[in-house]
Write a protein that holds these residues in place. Sequence first.
Motif, PDB file in Angstrom:
ATOM      1  N   SER A   1      51.938   5.395 -83.815  1.00  0.00           N
ATOM      2  CA  SER A   1      51.636   4.501 -82.712  1.00  0.00           C
ATOM      3  C   SER A   1      52.621   3.329 -82.707  1.00  0.00           C
ATOM      4  N   LEU A   2      52.633   2.617 -81.576  1.00  0.00           N
ATOM      5  CA  LEU A   2      53.547   1.481 -81.466  1.00  0.00           C
ATOM      6  C   LEU A   2      53.192   0.387 -82.462  1.00  0.00           C
ATOM      7  N   THR A   3      51.900   0.220 -82.747  1.00  0.00           N
ATOM      8  CA  THR A   3      51.497  -0.779 -83.741  1.00  0.00           C
ATOM      9  C   THR A   3      51.986  -0.385 -85.133  1.00  0.00           C
ATOM     10  N   ALA A   4      51.879   0.893 -85.484  1.00  0.00           N
ATOM     11  CA  ALA A   4      52.340   1.340 -86.799  1.00  0.00           C
ATOM     12  C   ALA A   4      53.854   1.197 -86.926  1.00  0.00           C
ATOM     13  N   ILE A   5      54.600   1.505 -85.862  1.00  0.00           N
ATOM     14  CA  ILE A   5      56.054   1.355 -85.920  1.00  0.00           C
ATOM     15  C   ILE A   5      56.427  -0.104 -86.095  1.00  0.00           C
ATOM     16  N   GLY A   6      55.758  -1.003 -85.342  1.00  0.00           N
ATOM     17  CA  GLY A   6      56.065  -2.429 -85.470  1.00  0.00           C
ATOM     18  C   GLY A   6      55.745  -2.964 -86.850  1.00  0.00           C
ATOM     19  N   ILE A   7      54.606  -2.566 -87.426  1.00  0.00           N
ATOM     20  CA  ILE A   7      54.255  -3.039 -88.770  1.00  0.00           C
ATOM     21  C   ILE A   7      55.220  -2.459 -89.799  1.00  0.00           C
ATOM     22  N   GLY A   8      55.627  -1.196 -89.611  1.00  0.00           N
ATOM     23  CA  GLY A   8      56.595  -0.615 -90.543  1.00  0.00           C
ATOM     24  C   GLY A   8      57.927  -1.340 -90.522  1.00  0.00           C
ATOM     25  N   VAL A   9      58.419  -1.678 -89.324  1.00  0.00           N
ATOM     26  CA  VAL A   9      59.677  -2.438 -89.231  1.00  0.00           C
ATOM     27  C   VAL A   9      59.510  -3.818 -89.841  1.00  0.00           C
ATOM     28  N   HIS A  10      58.344  -4.454 -89.627  1.00  0.00           N
ATOM     29  CA  HIS A  10      58.119  -5.791 -90.183  1.00  0.00           C
ATOM     30  C   HIS A  10      58.082  -5.748 -91.713  1.00  0.00           C
ATOM     31  N   ILE A  11      57.389  -4.762 -92.282  1.00  0.00           N
ATOM     32  CA  ILE A  11      57.327  -4.660 -93.745  1.00  0.00           C
ATOM     33  C   ILE A  11      58.716  -4.397 -94.317  1.00  0.00           C
ATOM     34  N   GLN A  12      59.513  -3.562 -93.647  1.00  0.00           N
ATOM     35  CA  GLN A  12      60.846  -3.254 -94.148  1.00  0.00           C
ATOM     36  C   GLN A  12      61.762  -4.474 -94.107  1.00  0.00           C
ATOM     37  N   SER A  13      61.504  -5.421 -93.207  1.00  0.00           N
ATOM     38  CA  SER A  13      62.347  -6.612 -93.110  1.00  0.00           C
ATOM     39  C   SER A  13      61.952  -7.702 -94.091  1.00  0.00           C
TER      40      SER A  13
ATOM     41  N   GLU B   1      48.333   5.249 -90.864  1.00  0.00           N
ATOM     42  CA  GLU B   1      49.322   6.120 -90.231  1.00  0.00           C
ATOM     43  C   GLU B   1      50.616   6.141 -91.041  1.00  0.00           C
ATOM     44  N   LEU B   2      51.089   4.972 -91.444  1.00  0.00           N
ATOM     45  CA  LEU B   2      52.309   4.917 -92.254  1.00  0.00           C
ATOM     46  C   LEU B   2      52.127   5.631 -93.586  1.00  0.00           C
ATOM     47  N   GLU B   3      50.924   5.542 -94.157  1.00  0.00           N
ATOM     48  CA  GLU B   3      50.668   6.202 -95.441  1.00  0.00           C
ATOM     49  C   GLU B   3      50.621   7.723 -95.270  1.00  0.00           C
ATOM     50  N   ASN B   4      50.057   8.181 -94.153  1.00  0.00           N
ATOM     51  CA  ASN B   4      49.975   9.631 -93.918  1.00  0.00           C
ATOM     52  C   ASN B   4      51.348  10.253 -93.669  1.00  0.00           C
ATOM     53  N   HIS B   5      52.300   9.489 -93.112  1.00  0.00           N
ATOM     54  CA  HIS B   5      53.624  10.021 -92.820  1.00  0.00           C
ATOM     55  C   HIS B   5      54.637   9.698 -93.918  1.00  0.00           C
TER      56      HIS B   5
ATOM     57  N   GLU C   1      41.958  -6.780 -87.960  1.00  0.00           N
ATOM     58  CA  GLU C   1      42.056  -6.068 -89.232  1.00  0.00           C
ATOM     59  C   GLU C   1      41.836  -4.564 -89.059  1.00  0.00           C
ATOM     60  N   THR C   2      40.962  -4.172 -88.122  1.00  0.00           N
ATOM     61  CA  THR C   2      40.709  -2.738 -87.921  1.00  0.00           C
ATOM     62  C   THR C   2      41.950  -2.036 -87.404  1.00  0.00           C
ATOM     63  N   LYS C   3      42.633  -2.638 -86.445  1.00  0.00           N
ATOM     64  CA  LYS C   3      43.836  -2.027 -85.878  1.00  0.00           C
ATOM     65  C   LYS C   3      44.968  -1.995 -86.897  1.00  0.00           C
TER      66      LYS C   3
ATOM     67  N   THR D   1      68.255  -6.367 -90.599  1.00  0.00           N
ATOM     68  CA  THR D   1      67.689  -5.294 -91.413  1.00  0.00           C
ATOM     69  C   THR D   1      68.045  -3.959 -90.778  1.00  0.00           C
ATOM     70  N   ILE D   2      68.451  -2.986 -91.600  1.00  0.00           N
ATOM     71  CA  ILE D   2      68.785  -1.649 -91.122  1.00  0.00           C
ATOM     72  C   ILE D   2      67.499  -0.819 -91.069  1.00  0.00           C
ATOM     73  N   VAL D   3      67.162  -0.339 -89.895  1.00  0.00           N
ATOM     74  CA  VAL D   3      65.967   0.470 -89.682  1.00  0.00           C
ATOM     75  C   VAL D   3      66.391   1.801 -89.099  1.00  0.00           C
ATOM     76  N   GLY D   4      65.934   2.902 -89.686  1.00  0.00           N
ATOM     77  CA  GLY D   4      66.288   4.221 -89.201  1.00  0.00           C
ATOM     78  C   GLY D   4      65.556   4.567 -87.909  1.00  0.00           C
ATOM     79  N   ASN D   5      66.219   5.376 -87.093  1.00  0.00           N
ATOM     80  CA  ASN D   5      65.593   5.819 -85.848  1.00  0.00           C
ATOM     81  C   ASN D   5      64.405   6.747 -86.105  1.00  0.00           C
ATOM     82  N   HIS D   6      64.343   7.350 -87.301  1.00  0.00           N
ATOM     83  CA  HIS D   6      63.192   8.197 -87.599  1.00  0.00           C
ATOM     84  C   HIS D   6      61.903   7.390 -87.642  1.00  0.00           C
ATOM     85  N   LEU D   7      62.021   6.058 -87.894  1.00  0.00           N
ATOM     86  CA  LEU D   7      60.853   5.190 -87.832  1.00  0.00           C
ATOM     87  C   LEU D   7      60.712   4.527 -86.468  1.00  0.00           C
ATOM     88  N   ALA D   8      61.820   4.007 -85.938  1.00  0.00           N
ATOM     89  CA  ALA D   8      61.759   3.291 -84.668  1.00  0.00           C
ATOM     90  C   ALA D   8      61.425   4.213 -83.508  1.00  0.00           C
TER      91      ALA D   8
END
Length: 359
Positions: A50-62, A91-95, A82-84, A37-44
């Motif tokens: 946060s590191l959790t938001a970046i990891g979930i974003g990469v996972h959803i994109q894949s 965070e992903l929604e705000n950005h 679930e809270t985390k 999967t191609i992931v942009g450095n603007h996300l990675a």
Amino acid sequence: MDTQHDIALTRALAEVPGPLPPSGVIHVVIPHTGWFTIVGNHLAQHAELSLTAIGIGVHIQSLPAGSKVGIKALAARFPEGETKIASALRELENHGYLHRPRMRLANGWVVTRTVFHNQPGAVGRGGAVVGPEVRGAAPAPTVARKPTAVPEPAHVREPTPAPEPDRVPEPVRVPGLAPVPEPGHVPGLTPVPEPIAALEPIPLPEGPHAPARLPSRTAPKQPRRPLPHPRALSPELRQSASTFLADLRRHADELVLSEEAVEELVPGVAAWLERDATTDTLRHALTADLPKPLKHPARLLRHRLTALLPPPLPGVHDLAAPRRAPVTPFQTCDGCERAFRSHRTGHCRDCRAQYGEAA
């Protein structure tokens, strides 16, 4: 004995082009030919996520389109709670990476759809909405380039043929979003796509047959009640309240208060003492059933002084027995000698009707 070396790692490091960095990470890059999967450095490498938001974003994109990416689905897949996960999704929604609009289906149900943007900045400039790369899809949109062999010095390097341009994938239509019209192609000019119209909120019908509205995500916070104050805070009453608060740590080790906290809570204790509450009663109300551990003793005392404040003691006249209503006495009828209630003597009702007397 000599130190054992990893032969495979040594050979892999020898194949790394250029000099090795003196410190930090060393990249051993092997080109992917599939299942990537191609992931942009603007996300990675996002500076605010946060590191959790970046990891979930990469996972959803894949993930392929149609996969479940709700909070409960992600919590069942990963060890985070679930809270985390909910905080990372916000965070992903705000950005701008995640968008969760509410859509109305054909059967009238209102559901929440999840749209993930791999380039939120491009969407804001009017770019086409492209779905995430399908994990494990055929490598048609991505052309895997073979590494170019380094020619020997004795031979002349032959010109490398220009690679064929990559095919642009067709935009994936997201259900509920307005289709984007294809811009006209002008030779020699770069086509500028038209901006996407913003999603307007769907008005819900009113009346008795209106569907139930979804509850708010965050309940309104109740305003904090003010600390009670006495009618007149005399110097003697202030001294008694300050001494009582400073003495609480002898009865409960958790209730160690600062001088600032004592000055803040003095009016509340004075209000209790003004209402004739004994020190034993007040001490039991403040020290009974303390939570373990107690992180904020001043806040707990403020809450109990406000919520458990007793009413003023009633006066002597308030406790007097209420006076009874006047009772009509019994009389004996002069005709039939039956008893009846009246303030004067005479005949009962039946005898009055018989003798024709007025009531």
